[in-house]
Design a protein around this motif. Sequence first.
Motif, PDB file in Angstrom:
ATOM      1  N   PRO A  10       0.827  -1.209   0.000  1.00  0.00           N
ATOM      2  CA  PRO A  10       0.000   0.000   0.000  1.00  0.00           C
ATOM      3  C   PRO A  10       0.865   1.264   0.000  1.00  0.00           C
ATOM      4  N   LEU A  11       0.437   2.243  -0.756  1.00  0.00           N
ATOM      5  CA  LEU A  11       1.087   3.547  -0.783  1.00  0.00           C
ATOM      6  C   LEU A  11       0.265   4.491   0.090  1.00  0.00           C
ATOM      7  N   THR A  12       0.911   5.099   1.047  1.00  0.00           N
ATOM      8  CA  THR A  12       0.248   6.036   1.943  1.00  0.00           C
ATOM      9  C   THR A  12       0.751   7.429   1.617  1.00  0.00           C
ATOM     10  N   ILE A  13      -0.163   8.351   1.395  1.00  0.00           N
ATOM     11  CA  ILE A  13       0.205   9.711   0.987  1.00  0.00           C
ATOM     12  C   ILE A  13      -0.432  10.714   1.945  1.00  0.00           C
ATOM     13  N   ILE A  14       0.352  11.695   2.350  1.00  0.00           N
ATOM     14  CA  ILE A  14      -0.176  12.804   3.155  1.00  0.00           C
ATOM     15  C   ILE A  14      -0.204  14.027   2.250  1.00  0.00           C
ATOM     16  N   VAL A  15      -1.415  14.491   1.986  1.00  0.00           N
ATOM     17  CA  VAL A  15      -1.629  15.641   1.115  1.00  0.00           C
ATOM     18  C   VAL A  15      -2.197  16.761   1.965  1.00  0.00           C
ATOM     19  N   GLY A  16      -1.787  17.965   1.669  1.00  0.00           N
ATOM     20  CA  GLY A  16      -2.282  19.095   2.436  1.00  0.00           C
ATOM     21  C   GLY A  16      -2.427  20.327   1.575  1.00  0.00           C
ATOM     22  N   VAL A  17      -2.610  21.444   2.241  1.00  0.00           N
ATOM     23  CA  VAL A  17      -2.751  22.733   1.592  1.00  0.00           C
ATOM     24  C   VAL A  17      -1.668  23.647   2.156  1.00  0.00           C
ATOM     25  N   ASN A  18      -0.948  24.317   1.263  1.00  0.00           N
ATOM     26  CA  ASN A  18       0.107  25.218   1.727  1.00  0.00           C
ATOM     27  C   ASN A  18      -0.452  26.605   2.038  1.00  0.00           C
ATOM     28  N   ALA A  29       4.766   7.160   1.580  1.00  0.00           N
ATOM     29  CA  ALA A  29       5.576   5.976   1.872  1.00  0.00           C
ATOM     30  C   ALA A  29       4.864   4.739   1.364  1.00  0.00           C
ATOM     31  N   MET A  30       5.648   3.806   0.901  1.00  0.00           N
ATOM     32  CA  MET A  30       5.127   2.490   0.595  1.00  0.00           C
ATOM     33  C   MET A  30       5.311   1.706   1.893  1.00  0.00           C
ATOM     34  N   ILE A  31       4.207   1.353   2.532  1.00  0.00           N
ATOM     35  CA  ILE A  31       4.287   0.727   3.840  1.00  0.00           C
ATOM     36  C   ILE A  31       4.226  -0.794   3.730  1.00  0.00           C
ATOM     37  N   VAL A  32       4.766  -1.459   4.731  1.00  0.00           N
ATOM     38  CA  VAL A  32       4.850  -2.916   4.726  1.00  0.00           C
ATOM     39  C   VAL A  32       3.478  -3.554   4.865  1.00  0.00           C
ATOM     40  N   ASP A  33       2.676  -3.028   5.771  1.00  0.00           N
ATOM     41  CA  ASP A  33       1.341  -3.559   6.013  1.00  0.00           C
ATOM     42  C   ASP A  33       0.465  -2.437   6.540  1.00  0.00           C
ATOM     43  N   GLU A  34      -0.767  -2.748   6.834  1.00  0.00           N
ATOM     44  CA  GLU A  34      -1.711  -1.727   7.288  1.00  0.00           C
ATOM     45  C   GLU A  34      -2.132  -1.967   8.728  1.00  0.00           C
ATOM     46  N   THR A  35      -1.147  -2.136   9.592  1.00  0.00           N
ATOM     47  CA  THR A  35      -1.432  -2.334  11.012  1.00  0.00           C
ATOM     48  C   THR A  35      -1.356  -0.996  11.750  1.00  0.00           C
ATOM     49  N   GLU A  36      -1.901  -0.986  12.955  1.00  0.00           N
ATOM     50  CA  GLU A  36      -1.833   0.225  13.774  1.00  0.00           C
ATOM     51  C   GLU A  36      -0.384   0.630  14.015  1.00  0.00           C
ATOM     52  N   ASP A  37       0.480  -0.341  14.287  1.00  0.00           N
ATOM     53  CA  ASP A  37       1.890  -0.038  14.539  1.00  0.00           C
ATOM     54  C   ASP A  37       2.558   0.611  13.330  1.00  0.00           C
ATOM     55  N   VAL A  58      -7.185  16.655  10.124  1.00  0.00           N
ATOM     56  CA  VAL A  58      -6.821  15.395   9.487  1.00  0.00           C
ATOM     57  C   VAL A  58      -8.095  14.764   8.939  1.00  0.00           C
ATOM     58  N   LEU A  59      -8.085  14.472   7.636  1.00  0.00           N
ATOM     59  CA  LEU A  59      -9.205  13.789   6.989  1.00  0.00           C
ATOM     60  C   LEU A  59      -8.726  12.408   6.573  1.00  0.00           C
ATOM     61  N   ILE A  60      -9.460  11.379   6.965  1.00  0.00           N
ATOM     62  CA  ILE A  60      -9.073  10.012   6.620  1.00  0.00           C
ATOM     63  C   ILE A  60     -10.293   9.243   6.135  1.00  0.00           C
ATOM     64  N   ASP A  61     -10.033   8.032   5.624  1.00  0.00           N
ATOM     65  CA  ASP A  61     -11.155   7.157   5.319  1.00  0.00           C
ATOM     66  C   ASP A  61     -11.602   6.509   6.630  1.00  0.00           C
ATOM     67  N   ASN A  62     -12.460   5.541   6.570  1.00  0.00           N
ATOM     68  CA  ASN A  62     -13.036   4.959   7.782  1.00  0.00           C
ATOM     69  C   ASN A  62     -12.229   3.772   8.304  1.00  0.00           C
ATOM     70  N   ASP A  63     -10.941   3.719   8.020  1.00  0.00           N
ATOM     71  CA  ASP A  63     -10.094   2.629   8.485  1.00  0.00           C
ATOM     72  C   ASP A  63      -9.759   2.831   9.960  1.00  0.00           C
ATOM     73  N   GLU A  64     -10.130   1.876  10.794  1.00  0.00           N
ATOM     74  CA  GLU A  64      -9.922   1.996  12.238  1.00  0.00           C
ATOM     75  C   GLU A  64      -8.454   2.052  12.613  1.00  0.00           C
ATOM     76  N   ARG A  65      -7.597   1.398  11.832  1.00  0.00           N
ATOM     77  CA  ARG A  65      -6.164   1.378  12.152  1.00  0.00           C
ATOM     78  C   ARG A  65      -5.536   2.746  11.927  1.00  0.00           C
ATOM     79  N   ILE A  66      -5.943   3.432  10.861  1.00  0.00           N
ATOM     80  CA  ILE A  66      -5.455   4.799  10.653  1.00  0.00           C
ATOM     81  C   ILE A  66      -6.019   5.698  11.748  1.00  0.00           C
ATOM     82  N   GLY A  67      -7.296   5.522  12.054  1.00  0.00           N
ATOM     83  CA  GLY A  67      -7.928   6.312  13.116  1.00  0.00           C
ATOM     84  C   GLY A  67      -7.216   6.147  14.447  1.00  0.00           C
TER      85      GLY A  67
END
Length: 123
Positions: A10-18, A29-37, A58-67
């Motif tokens: 999975p590719l994780t991207i942090i996008v914002g407004v300047n 980052a290309m992350i190893v897995d999608e765990t809370e850790d 912070v705006l995210i999808d409804n993934d509990e691990r990201i939350g």
Amino acid sequence: MYRTNKYNKPLTIIVGVNQHFETCVFGCAMIVDETEDTYCLFLRVFLDCMGNKKPKVVLIDNDERIGFAVNQLLSDCTHQLCAWHLGNNATKNIKIPEFNQGFYDLIYTYYTEEGFEEKWADL
């Protein structure tokens, strides 16, 4: 596009407004897995790179691990679900076209708090 890279990660991207209100990528980052850790580690590294300056919202999808990671490391930020995901979930689960149209209007149109509450009650 999810997991379509050659490593199937999975590719994780942090996008914002300047400061000019232009969209920009602050980190990825290309992350190893999608765990809370893993998400916690990703956010720790991101914050370290940003001089520990935290975002305001912070705006995210409804993934509990990201939350979980956001609540652990960005607890003082306003944390909300992404409007696209809210609208997508509404259309998948509520099969009333008038409701979905009104819901999209509430998500994507600016209203005062009173105006929003009125429209929501009507919906």
